[in-house]
Design a protein around this motif. Structure first.
Motif, PDB file in Angstrom:
ATOM      1  N   THR A 120      15.513  18.606 -21.314  1.00 26.34           N
ATOM      2  CA  THR A 120      15.999  19.944 -20.974  1.00 26.34           C
ATOM      3  C   THR A 120      15.732  20.920 -22.107  1.00 26.34           C
ATOM      4  O   THR A 120      15.206  20.547 -23.153  1.00 26.34           O
ATOM      5  CB  THR A 120      17.501  19.924 -20.664  1.00 26.34           C
ATOM      6  OG1 THR A 120      18.206  19.720 -21.884  1.00 26.34           O
ATOM      7  CG2 THR A 120      17.850  18.812 -19.693  1.00 26.34           C
ATOM      8  N   GLY A 121      16.127  22.142 -21.866  1.00 26.83           N
ATOM      9  CA  GLY A 121      15.936  23.180 -22.870  1.00 26.83           C
ATOM     10  C   GLY A 121      14.574  23.826 -22.714  1.00 26.83           C
ATOM     11  O   GLY A 121      13.775  23.425 -21.884  1.00 26.83           O
ATOM     12  N   GLN A 174      19.361  15.017 -22.081  1.00 24.96           N
ATOM     13  CA  GLN A 174      19.433  16.420 -22.484  1.00 24.96           C
ATOM     14  C   GLN A 174      18.499  16.704 -23.653  1.00 24.96           C
ATOM     15  O   GLN A 174      17.793  17.708 -23.679  1.00 24.96           O
ATOM     16  CB  GLN A 174      20.876  16.784 -22.856  1.00 24.96           C
ATOM     17  CG  GLN A 174      21.045  18.275 -23.105  1.00 24.96           C
ATOM     18  CD  GLN A 174      22.412  18.633 -23.646  1.00 24.96           C
ATOM     19  OE1 GLN A 174      23.284  17.779 -23.767  1.00 24.96           O
ATOM     20  NE2 GLN A 174      22.603  19.890 -23.981  1.00 24.96           N
ATOM     21  N   ASP A 226      11.136  18.361 -18.604  1.00 25.94           N
ATOM     22  CA  ASP A 226      11.308  18.598 -17.166  1.00 25.94           C
ATOM     23  C   ASP A 226      10.398  19.709 -16.648  1.00 25.94           C
ATOM     24  O   ASP A 226       9.945  19.665 -15.517  1.00 25.94           O
ATOM     25  CB  ASP A 226      12.765  18.938 -16.870  1.00 25.94           C
ATOM     26  CG  ASP A 226      12.993  19.201 -15.391  1.00 25.94           C
ATOM     27  OD1 ASP A 226      12.705  18.300 -14.595  1.00 25.94           O
ATOM     28  OD2 ASP A 226      13.429  20.306 -15.036  1.00 25.94           O
TER      29      ASP A 226
END
Lengths: 531, 639
Positions: A462-463, A458, A395
């Protein structure tokens, strides 16, 4: 002389495939795209000829724009095509998906441009195989699959259908085995072919059975309009039903006949996988409505309990496997198994809403998987890995890519407002009105769907973003966004305003229901003026 | 019970036919912000904040128009288009503007608009603020659809839409793994509730052939008790998910990972109260099943205590407020579970809570803004002098929530405790106990944050927030102070009969000192007293959370072990099942296909190396499989 609209439609991509043999490798994709767009435009013209609710609308009879010519006289085989709401829905799916696949695969063969777009898979050191054939072959095969699929959705003669049911395996086989990036591509292609051939083989027995019966009844004929009037007798009808159903349950894979699909998807390029899962597998669920319900209404009702159980198992099994899968291509294959479960559930629940919902679901699922596969293809092309754990924090590196993947995912988990919700809810609610227990169990899948989509998102998007991801996973370019644009627009449009498709499908549903001899369960409390 | 009077909405005329604009404006703004790209970065916050304010203005016009109408004409239906039609089902998209939905419109766009304005300041330094405002607008649009829908299925679109917005905003800082996990958890837990919602809608369709409010309300008196009970419980499951009620409460505390304006708007003032709206809107369903209503009341009572308990044990200011939100929504659910006598009070408390909780969350945001995003109250202290506006407005919210006389919570909460006593002494007593605990933990929060000694971390230089943040605080603070006073004599008469009750014969007194109210005040005073005794200015508050052996403290700190329970009951068995099935898939089903083929076909190792070997093995096993499936289908039917 009337214009043979349907023949032209089905032959356009085939002609394009032939044309590709004579064009240079460099121009292949442009030619293919042009052909697919012409086919799309022509399909819209054909659709404009289609009268909603027109014709007699009985199974086999009352097809619109019908064409019919004797083909193999002794067998009673005809070259017969016709269009009804069910067929039109799938024709639209085919002509929408094919250009998307071609645009999305645009750079798959430009080794020179690869570095400009992103790091090629080969540079990561992963064992990726080069395509066995050049771009011409790839695009010709895609168009060949399209042509076969169109014939399958238009055929009103069982023998003609059977022939294309087998023929479509060939271009698909080469798409997997010739272009798959992984070392197991030959294995996967062979597995695909054998499952397909075996399904066809079992179906052939039933096809022969049909000949025997129609011959006994007078003149041999494979026309749906003739066959649907015959009474095969309970036992024979049931056996022939099983033959067809088996072939269709492999194609639109029901657990436990599904094991070819994850392997085939894993070893395909995103474009091939889209043609396979998004388009070709719909033949199975299409066939269940057209042939299982259309020719063997008694046997269909007889088999319903078993089919409903298998469908429900597929729904849950596919969803749980999707949760446990790290390979992004296999993951999409498992989500498809759960969705095919829904489609089959809706078909055999036999209510207006579930049957219309299932038909719409075929279109919606085609677009949903296309969106997922296309996005997965973009990811894999950049990072050279199908493994979700190779991605993280995308992202931040490529927000548009992440956003579109989330959109595709939300559609797959049937978020209300997007297309898949309408069809999934119709299937569930329609099933609920006749078989509440199956609907309740299947509704568990909406929680599982949230899990598998959001876990995937996820993990990959993400992260904190590692350096290699940041470097390799670049933002989508204009061409890549363009391939997604029609899917995004249609998913939004059909989520908010599915009316046009529903009004095309509904008469076909009512004809099927009438043919099978079932009516919707009455509401237990009649509410006056309740709208 | 006398049969409910069914309100038939009148068709929309004039400006009412444009009611879809309420939803379309924030939706369009959200789309613009998402699509335009970086070019919009500069003006994005202003467009984002303007959208709900425009909707607020439109809502205000409708409100004034409704005020001018006779009571039976205050429910206006705005049909839009046919969404799904198949067989005998016609599911239309339409809006319903009535006494209940219009107050929600004003709350969502009014308080929502203030929070948007506040966010201009709060998010000024975040480089992705354009996306933030796009998601906030998306939320407002979905929430408005939720409350304006005239049909359960359309309501469900808004219902999941706010869930999506909540997911996106909790995970707004998704580079933080905790935020990403919290977002996923919120969505998944909500989906469990949504499963209940969708089953309820399926049951409605199977029972009435429609999911429109009008059809369901008309049909309800003719359904069996069991159907009414199941429908009520399924809706309750949905409400539990969205409103973080026990047993689906666990996501709300984690949701505090989102930016603070999000916590204020979505996880305090509006979205989490959607469950209360749903129950109130479904009053015709709950009227047919006292058991389902009782379940609502019990869930509410349990949650109001659980939330308060958690609120006592946390040091993170946002989590204290989150526990408090659960608890206050518990009050609303309790009121809604009591039936027609309680619905209006549930909504009354929902409105006042919308003000004072948004006020306090934004106040907490202001404090965090001043202290480098510190959330641990042990690192606050003595902030009242440096942040006078934040302090005063927060104090207004504090007095409102504990029910200090004449502040808004004093009216709305006491009504609930009173009707709870009228319905059952147990429910009433527990609700009163909850008020006492509320007094304790809110006092603790106030004292630890604004009073006592400075316990700031190094490099923290607290300062008052800019006007763009303090002005919304002031407005909300005023609302918290006088909201109850202003609404008390009006709201119940206004909401009935839309919520299925009867307007009271005489306006309740503003000097509201019934015996129950007096006892409640004493209980609250005790709670406040304990708070002052334990956390007063003279007390030394350690910088680190002291170890505790008390079960009450430990359980509270661990959210009453909700996560541990979920993990033990659902997650670990689920993961087990998943890995077992993956193994079954790889070695079982697929392996069986390959293995039996090898055995039956006498396939040698040599053949296995050749791809054709696989071909043969599959041909064999598939034929076998075909026979088996055929036999199964036949036997399955014959047997």
């Amino acid at each position: 002389m009337t214009i043979p609209w349907l023949t032209i439609l089905a032959l356009l991509p085939a002609a394009g495939a032939v044309l590709l043999i004579f064009t240079g490798v460099k121009a292949a994709k442009q030619v293919a795209l042009a052909v697919s767009l012409i086919t799309f435009a022509f399909a819209l013209v054909v659709a404009s000829q289609f009268t909603i609710g027109g014709g007699q609308f009985t199974i086999g009879g009352g097809m619109q724009l019908a064409e019919q010519a004797p083909w193999i006289k002794p067998l009673g085989a005809y070259y017969a095509l016709g269009l009804d709401g069910l067929g039109l829905t799938l024709v639209l799916l085919v002509v929408i998906i094919t250009p998307v696949v071609i645009i999305a695969s645009w750079r798959d063969f430009d080794s020179a441009d690869m570095s400009a777009e992103a790091d090629g898979p080969s540079s990561t050191g992963a064992a990726t195989l080069a395509p066995k054939y050049d771009a011409r072959v790839f695009f010709a095969l895609v168009l060949a699959v399209q042509s076969c699929a169109l014939y399958l959705f238009l055929a009103t003669d069982v023998f003609l259908f059977y022939v294309f049911f087998e023929v479509i395996l060939i271009p698909m086989y080469f798409l997997i085995g010739g272009f798959g990036p992984g070392p197991r591509r030959s294995y996967a292609a062979a597995k695909f072919l054998i499952f397909g051939l075996l399904g066809g083989f079992v179906m052939l027995a039933s096809v022969i059975g049909l000949y025997v019966h129609s011959d006994r009844a007078g003149e041999p004929s494979y026309l749906l309009s003739t066959l649907s009037q015959l009474d095969f007798g309970t036992a024979t009808g049931r056996w022939m039903f099983v033959g067809f159903m088996f072939a269709f349950a492999i194609k639109a894979p029901l657990v436990p006949l599904h094991t070819w699909l994850p392997d085939a998807a894993e070893e395909s390029t995103a474009g091939s996988a889209t043609m396979m899962v998004g388009v070709m597998d719909k033949i199975g669920t299409f066939g269940m409505i057209r042939f299982c319900l259309g020719l063997f209404p008694e046997a269909s009702q007889w088999a319903t309990p078993v089919v409903l159980v298998l469908a429900t198992i597929s729904i849950l099994y596919g969803a749980i496997l999707a949760i446990g899968t790290r390979d992004i291509m296999r993951f999409i294959a498992y989500t498809s198994i759960t969705h095919f479960g829904f489609i089959v559930l809706g078909i055999f629940a036999l209510t207006s809403q579930s049957l219309t919902g299932s038909t719409l679901y075929m279109l919606n699922h085609g677009m949903a998987t296309a969106a997922l596969f296309v996005m997965a293809g973009y990811l894999i092309k950049r990072r050279g890995s199908r493994d979700m754990t190779a991605y993280r924090g995308v992202d931040q590196a490529a927000p548009v890519l992440a956003g579109l993947l989330l959109f595709a995912g939300l559609n797959t988990l049937s978020l209300p407002g997007l297309a898949s919700f309408v069809s999934e809810f119709m299937v569930l609610a329609g099933t609920f009105s006749r078989h509440p227990a199956y609907a309740v169990i299947s509704t568990l899948a909406i929680v599982l769907a949230a899990l598998y989509i959001l876990i995937m998102y996820q993990r990959t998007m993400t992260g904190p973003v590692p350096d290699d991801v940041k470097e390799k996973v670049t933002e989508l370019n204009g061409r890549e966004r363009l391939a997604m644009a029609p899917l995004v627009l249609l998913i939004l449009l059909l989520g908010v305003f599915p009316k046009p498709m529903l009004s095309i499908i509904e008469p076909a549903t009512q004809a099927t229901m009438q043919h099978v001899g079932v009516t919707d369960p009455e509401p237990r409390v009649s509410a006056e003026g309740g709208r | 019970m006398p049969p409910l009077e069914i309100v038939t909405p009148v068709p929309a005329t004039g400006f009412f036919t444009l009611a879809w604009l309420l939803i379309a404006i924030p939706a369009a703004s959200s789309a613009v912000l998402l699509l335009v790209g970086r070019r919009a970065d500069r003006w994005a916050p202003y467009l984002g904040a303007a959208a709900p304010l425009v909707s607020f203005a439109i809502g205000l016009v409708y409100f004034v128009q409704l005020l001018g109408r006779a009571v039976p004409e205050r429910a206006v239906s705005v049909p839009l288009y046919n969404w799904i039609s198949s067989g005998d089902w016609q599911i239309d998209v339409g809006l319903l503007i009535d006494q209940l939905s219009i107050v929600f419109v004003l709350l969502i766009t009014g308080v929502g608009g203030l929070i948007h304005v506040y966010s201009i300041g709060y998010m000024a330094h975040d480089e992705r603020r354009r996306r933030f405002f796009a998601f906030l607008n998306l939320f407002v649009a979905a929430m408005l659809l939720l409350v304006l829908a005239d049909n359960y299925l359309v309501l469900f679109v808004g219902w999941e839409g706010v869930g999506l917005a909540s997911y996106l905003l909790i995970g707004f800082w998704q580079y933080k793994p905790v935020a990403a996990t919290a977002a996923k958890k919120a969505f998944v837990v909500n989906r469990v509730g949504d499963m209940g919602m969708s089953l309820a809608i399926m049951l409605m369709l199977a029972t009435f052939g429609s999911s429109a409010f009008v059809a369901v309300n008309e049909g309800m008196p003719s359904v069996t008790d069991t159907t009414a009970l199941i429908m009520g419980l399924l809706l309750l499951l949905g409400a539990c998910g969205k409103s973080a009620q026990v047993p689906l409460q666990s996501w709300l505390l984690d949701a505090m990972e989102g930016p603070t304006p999000v916590s204020a708007l979505i996880h305090a003032a509006t979205m989490v109260t959607a469950g209360v709206y749903l129950v109130t809107r479904s009053n015709a369903i709950f009227a047919e099943s006292t058991t389902a209503s009782l379940a609502v009341a019990i869930v509410g009572t349990v949650t109001l205590l659980v939330g308060a308990w958690i609120g006592c044990a946390k040091d993170d200011i946002k989590r204290v407020l989150a526990g408090s939100t659960m608890s206050q929504i518990g009050y609303m659910m309790l009121a809604a579970g009591i039936g027609p006598a309680g619905y209006a009070y549930a909504i009354f408390h929902l409105l006042t809570h919308g003000f004072f909780k948004a006020d306090m969350f934004l106040g907490a945001g202001s404090v965090m803004h001043a202290t480098n995003d510190e959330v641990d109250m042990r690192h606050y202290g003595a902030l009242r002098r440096l942040m006078p506006i934040t302090f005063v407005t927060f104090a207004a919210g504090y007095l409102a929530i504990i029910g200090f006389p004449f502040f808004s919570g004093f009216y709305s909460k006491d009504h609930i405790i009173e009707v709870a006593f009228e319905s059952s002494a147990v429910l009433g007593g527990l609700a009163m106990l909850g008020a006492g605990i509320t007094g304790f933990y809110m006092t603790r929060l106030m004292l630890m944050t604004f009073f006592g000694a400075k316990r700031w971390q190094q490099g923290v230089h607290p300062h008052e927030s800019p006007p763009v943040m303090t002005v919304p605080l002031i407005v909300l603070g005023i609302g918290s102070a006088i909201g109850g006073l202003a609404l008390n004599n009006w709201i119940v008469g206004w909401l009935n009969p839309a919520v299925g009750g009867e307007a009271p014969a005489e306006a309740p007194s503003l000097l509201h000192f019934s015996p129950v109210a007096v006892v409640t005040l004493v209980v609250v005073a005790i709670g406040v007293g304990i708070g002052v005794w334990l956390f007063g200015p003279r007390r030394d508050i350690p910088l680190l959370q002291p170890e505790s052996r008390s079960f009450f403290t430990l359980a509270g700190r661990n959210d009453l072990y909700g996560d541990a329970l979920n993990e033990a009951v659902f997650m670990r068995p689920g993961q087990q099942l998943t890995s077992q099935l993956v193994r079954l898939e790889d070695y079982g089903i697929d392996g069986t296909v390959n293995g039996t083929a090898a055995a039956i076909g006498g396939m040698s190792a040599r053949l296995r190396r050749v791809q054709n070997g696989f071909v043969r093995s599959y041909a064999l096993t598939m034929t076998l499989g075909a026979a088996i499936v055929g036999v199964v289908i036949v036997l399955g039917r014959l047997g």
